[in-house]
Design a protein around this motif. Structure first.
Motif, PDB file in Angstrom:
ATOM      1  N   ALA A  95      17.445  18.706  40.114  1.00  0.00           N
ATOM      2  CA  ALA A  95      18.092  19.892  39.930  1.00  0.00           C
ATOM      3  C   ALA A  95      18.968  19.660  38.872  1.00  0.00           C
ATOM      4  O   ALA A  95      19.242  20.670  37.950  1.00  0.00           O
ATOM      5  N   ARG A  96      19.649  18.358  38.614  1.00  0.00           N
ATOM      6  CA  ARG A  96      20.519  18.162  37.378  1.00  0.00           C
ATOM      7  C   ARG A  96      19.679  18.283  35.909  1.00  0.00           C
ATOM      8  O   ARG A  96      20.133  18.953  34.987  1.00  0.00           O
ATOM      9  N   LEU A  97      18.464  17.867  35.936  1.00  0.00           N
ATOM     10  CA  LEU A  97      17.689  17.920  34.725  1.00  0.00           C
ATOM     11  C   LEU A  97      17.455  19.385  34.477  1.00  0.00           C
ATOM     12  O   LEU A  97      17.336  19.489  33.521  1.00  0.00           O
ATOM     13  N   ALA A  98      16.869  19.906  35.547  1.00  0.00           N
ATOM     14  CA  ALA A  98      16.311  21.373  35.507  1.00  0.00           C
ATOM     15  C   ALA A  98      17.659  22.291  34.596  1.00  0.00           C
ATOM     16  O   ALA A  98      17.384  23.156  33.813  1.00  0.00           O
ATOM     17  N   GLU A  99      18.876  21.947  34.920  1.00  0.00           N
ATOM     18  CA  GLU A  99      20.099  22.626  34.322  1.00  0.00           C
ATOM     19  C   GLU A  99      20.059  22.489  32.898  1.00  0.00           C
ATOM     20  O   GLU A  99      20.452  23.312  32.167  1.00  0.00           O
ATOM     21  N   HIS A 100      19.678  21.282  32.566  1.00  0.00           N
ATOM     22  CA  HIS A 100      20.061  20.856  31.006  1.00  0.00           C
ATOM     23  C   HIS A 100      18.663  20.890  30.394  1.00  0.00           C
ATOM     24  O   HIS A 100      18.678  20.735  29.011  1.00  0.00           O
ATOM     25  N   LEU A 101      17.404  20.947  30.863  1.00  0.00           N
ATOM     26  CA  LEU A 101      16.264  21.021  30.237  1.00  0.00           C
ATOM     27  C   LEU A 101      15.276  22.065  30.723  1.00  0.00           C
ATOM     28  O   LEU A 101      14.561  22.052  31.432  1.00  0.00           O
ATOM     29  N   PRO A 155      11.101  14.432  21.324  1.00  0.00           N
ATOM     30  CA  PRO A 155      11.784  13.266  21.886  1.00  0.00           C
ATOM     31  C   PRO A 155      13.260  13.201  21.417  1.00  0.00           C
ATOM     32  O   PRO A 155      14.134  13.054  22.325  1.00  0.00           O
ATOM     33  N   GLU A 156      13.604  13.551  20.074  1.00  0.00           N
ATOM     34  CA  GLU A 156      14.820  13.387  19.639  1.00  0.00           C
ATOM     35  C   GLU A 156      16.015  14.546  20.373  1.00  0.00           C
ATOM     36  O   GLU A 156      16.935  14.353  20.589  1.00  0.00           O
ATOM     37  N   GLU A 157      15.169  15.743  20.346  1.00  0.00           N
ATOM     38  CA  GLU A 157      15.963  16.782  21.081  1.00  0.00           C
ATOM     39  C   GLU A 157      16.188  16.565  22.559  1.00  0.00           C
ATOM     40  O   GLU A 157      17.156  16.723  23.116  1.00  0.00           O
ATOM     41  N   THR A 158      15.146  15.697  23.277  1.00  0.00           N
ATOM     42  CA  THR A 158      15.195  15.209  24.515  1.00  0.00           C
ATOM     43  C   THR A 158      16.635  14.272  24.628  1.00  0.00           C
ATOM     44  O   THR A 158      17.324  14.339  25.663  1.00  0.00           O
ATOM     45  N   LEU A 159      16.654  13.486  23.762  1.00  0.00           N
ATOM     46  CA  LEU A 159      17.616  12.406  23.690  1.00  0.00           C
ATOM     47  C   LEU A 159      18.960  12.842  23.482  1.00  0.00           C
ATOM     48  O   LEU A 159      19.969  12.490  24.142  1.00  0.00           O
ATOM     49  N   ALA A 160      19.008  13.850  22.832  1.00  0.00           N
ATOM     50  CA  ALA A 160      20.188  14.626  22.526  1.00  0.00           C
ATOM     51  C   ALA A 160      20.839  15.333  23.630  1.00  0.00           C
ATOM     52  O   ALA A 160      22.058  15.032  23.781  1.00  0.00           O
ATOM     53  N   VAL A 161      19.964  15.641  24.614  1.00  0.00           N
ATOM     54  CA  VAL A 161      20.467  16.258  25.837  1.00  0.00           C
ATOM     55  C   VAL A 161      20.654  15.456  26.840  1.00  0.00           C
ATOM     56  O   VAL A 161      21.615  15.508  27.745  1.00  0.00           O
ATOM     57  N   VAL A 162      19.862  14.588  27.103  1.00  0.00           N
ATOM     58  CA  VAL A 162      19.917  13.826  28.370  1.00  0.00           C
ATOM     59  C   VAL A 162      20.616  12.367  27.945  1.00  0.00           C
ATOM     60  O   VAL A 162      20.828  11.743  29.041  1.00  0.00           O
ATOM     61  N   GLY A 163      20.817  11.899  26.841  1.00  0.00           N
ATOM     62  CA  GLY A 163      21.103  10.567  26.532  1.00  0.00           C
ATOM     63  C   GLY A 163      22.514  10.186  27.087  1.00  0.00           C
ATOM     64  O   GLY A 163      22.635   9.162  27.610  1.00  0.00           O
ATOM     65  N   SER A 164      23.513  11.256  27.160  1.00  0.00           N
ATOM     66  CA  SER A 164      24.526  11.123  27.856  1.00  0.00           C
ATOM     67  C   SER A 164      24.837  11.567  29.137  1.00  0.00           C
ATOM     68  O   SER A 164      25.872  11.836  29.520  1.00  0.00           O
ATOM     69  N   ASP A 175      11.351   8.497  26.319  1.00  0.00           N
ATOM     70  CA  ASP A 175      10.173   8.135  25.743  1.00  0.00           C
ATOM     71  C   ASP A 175      10.382   8.551  24.309  1.00  0.00           C
ATOM     72  O   ASP A 175      11.134   9.459  24.007  1.00  0.00           O
ATOM     73  N   HIS A 176       9.992   7.670  23.307  1.00  0.00           N
ATOM     74  CA  HIS A 176      10.238   8.064  21.921  1.00  0.00           C
ATOM     75  C   HIS A 176       8.839   8.580  21.437  1.00  0.00           C
ATOM     76  O   HIS A 176       8.626   8.755  20.030  1.00  0.00           O
ATOM     77  N   TYR A 177       7.989   8.638  22.062  1.00  0.00           N
ATOM     78  CA  TYR A 177       6.660   9.235  21.578  1.00  0.00           C
ATOM     79  C   TYR A 177       6.429  10.824  22.175  1.00  0.00           C
ATOM     80  O   TYR A 177       6.026  11.688  21.329  1.00  0.00           O
ATOM     81  N   GLU A 178       7.079  11.094  23.348  1.00  0.00           N
ATOM     82  CA  GLU A 178       6.701  12.415  23.800  1.00  0.00           C
ATOM     83  C   GLU A 178       8.106  12.698  24.487  1.00  0.00           C
ATOM     84  O   GLU A 178       9.000  11.958  24.997  1.00  0.00           O
ATOM     85  N   PRO A 179       8.393  14.214  24.804  1.00  0.00           N
ATOM     86  CA  PRO A 179       9.646  14.431  25.306  1.00  0.00           C
ATOM     87  C   PRO A 179       9.672  14.253  26.821  1.00  0.00           C
ATOM     88  O   PRO A 179       9.735  15.286  27.518  1.00  0.00           O
ATOM     89  N   TRP A 180       9.635  12.983  26.949  1.00  0.00           N
ATOM     90  CA  TRP A 180       9.814  12.675  28.455  1.00  0.00           C
ATOM     91  C   TRP A 180      10.822  11.728  28.965  1.00  0.00           C
ATOM     92  O   TRP A 180      11.474  10.995  28.387  1.00  0.00           O
ATOM     93  N   VAL A 181      11.448  12.381  30.242  1.00  0.00           N
ATOM     94  CA  VAL A 181      12.340  11.540  30.890  1.00  0.00           C
ATOM     95  C   VAL A 181      11.828  10.985  32.035  1.00  0.00           C
ATOM     96  O   VAL A 181      11.056  11.673  32.756  1.00  0.00           O
ATOM     97  N   THR A 182      11.948   9.679  32.230  1.00  0.00           N
ATOM     98  CA  THR A 182      11.245   9.036  33.390  1.00  0.00           C
ATOM     99  C   THR A 182      12.523   8.543  34.237  1.00  0.00           C
ATOM    100  O   THR A 182      13.352   7.744  33.721  1.00  0.00           O
TER     101      THR A 182
END
Length: 261
Positions: A95-101, A155-164, A175-182
């Motif tokens: 639910a939290r990730l769906a809000e931000h991604l 991946p850079e956009e994903t990191l910018a949103v999820v990193g913090s 991931d640094h190859y694909e826009p994946w959060v594990t």
């Protein structure tokens, strides 16, 4: 460093070239030499159990264990069956990730079967059966690994949103190859799983070696007496490494392991 007795090896980006989708002959031969020496070779990967077994078979690794799903699943290399699984409740994190991604696809691992998914993932990215379910249904059962794939982003956009982003009750890597959060259970990393194994095997800390290339390898590379990062990896893993190996396309794994084996 003396000859290591426990050698932990990441798969994708370290052992396996993501561009060619192969293990090169020099890398394959070197890993076999390490195993034949009597050292414990442990594949430690973000892959599921189903995605790890074919790699074990290709390398003819038929004893010991592999650590899958970033350490949440321990796999018996001989039987290809899980011997330990740690899970968490994916509902709050999903639910939290769906809000931000917005628009992200989600996959919850079903050990030894495949994944529950909220929509079809790109072909070849998941192993085993996939069953499309609602996000609510996906969140109903504990899982060792949740993946969020933010399609059409980098991946850079994903990191910018999820990193913090605060994701309580879990451990996440990007991931640094694909826009994946594990996402895996809280306290579970490749490093923590390897420390449990090292203790069980009675191997001294100073006899450990680990090689990886990604954000999910930071704890593993930090854990080892000698931690090695692949050249193409991100700054996060380079920062904790004792050494930087040549890139995967240059057979960096074979290069460094040949020093001892």
């Amino acid at each position: 460093m003396r000859i290591p007795r426990l050698v932990a090896i990441d798969i994708d980006g370290t052992l396996f070239d993501p561009m060619t989708r192969t293990i090169s002959p020099p890398v394959r031969d070197t890993v076999r030499r390490v195993a034949d020496s009597g050292a414990h070779v442990v594949l430690a990967t973000g892959r599921s159990m189903l995605g790890t077994v074919p790699v074990l078979r290709e390398l003819d690794l038929t004893s010991g264990v592999a650590l899958c799903s970033n350490g949440a699943v321990r796999l018996d290399a001989a039987s290809g069956e899980p011997v330990a699984v740690e899970t968490f409740d994916p509902g709050p994190v999903c639910a939290r990730l769906a809000e931000h991604l917005p628009g992200a696809l989600f996959a919850a691992e079903l050990v030894g079967v495949g994944s529950l998914v909220t929509a079809p993932f790109p072909e070849g990215t998941l192993t085993g059966e996939t069953r499309v379910v609602s996000r609510a249904e996906l969140a109903e059962r504990p899982t060792p690994r949740l993946i969020a794939h933010w399609a059409e982003h980098t991946p850079e956009e994903t990191l910018a949103v999820v990193g913090s982003l605060d994701l309580p009750g879990c451990h996440r890597t990007i991931d640094h190859y694909e826009p994946w959060v594990t996402v895996v259970p809280d306290g579970v990393t490749k490093g923590s799983a390897l420390e449990k194994l090292r203790t069980e095997l009675g191997i001294p800390c100073e006899d450990t070696l680990a090689i990886g290339d990604g954000d999910n390898d930071v704890e593993m590379v930090s854990w080892a007496a000698h931690g090695i990062a692949m050249a193409q990896g991100p700054a996060s893993v380079h920062a904790v490494a004792d050494e930087i190996a040549p890139a995967v396309e240059q057979d960096g794994l074979a290069d460094v392991l040949s020093r001892w084996f």
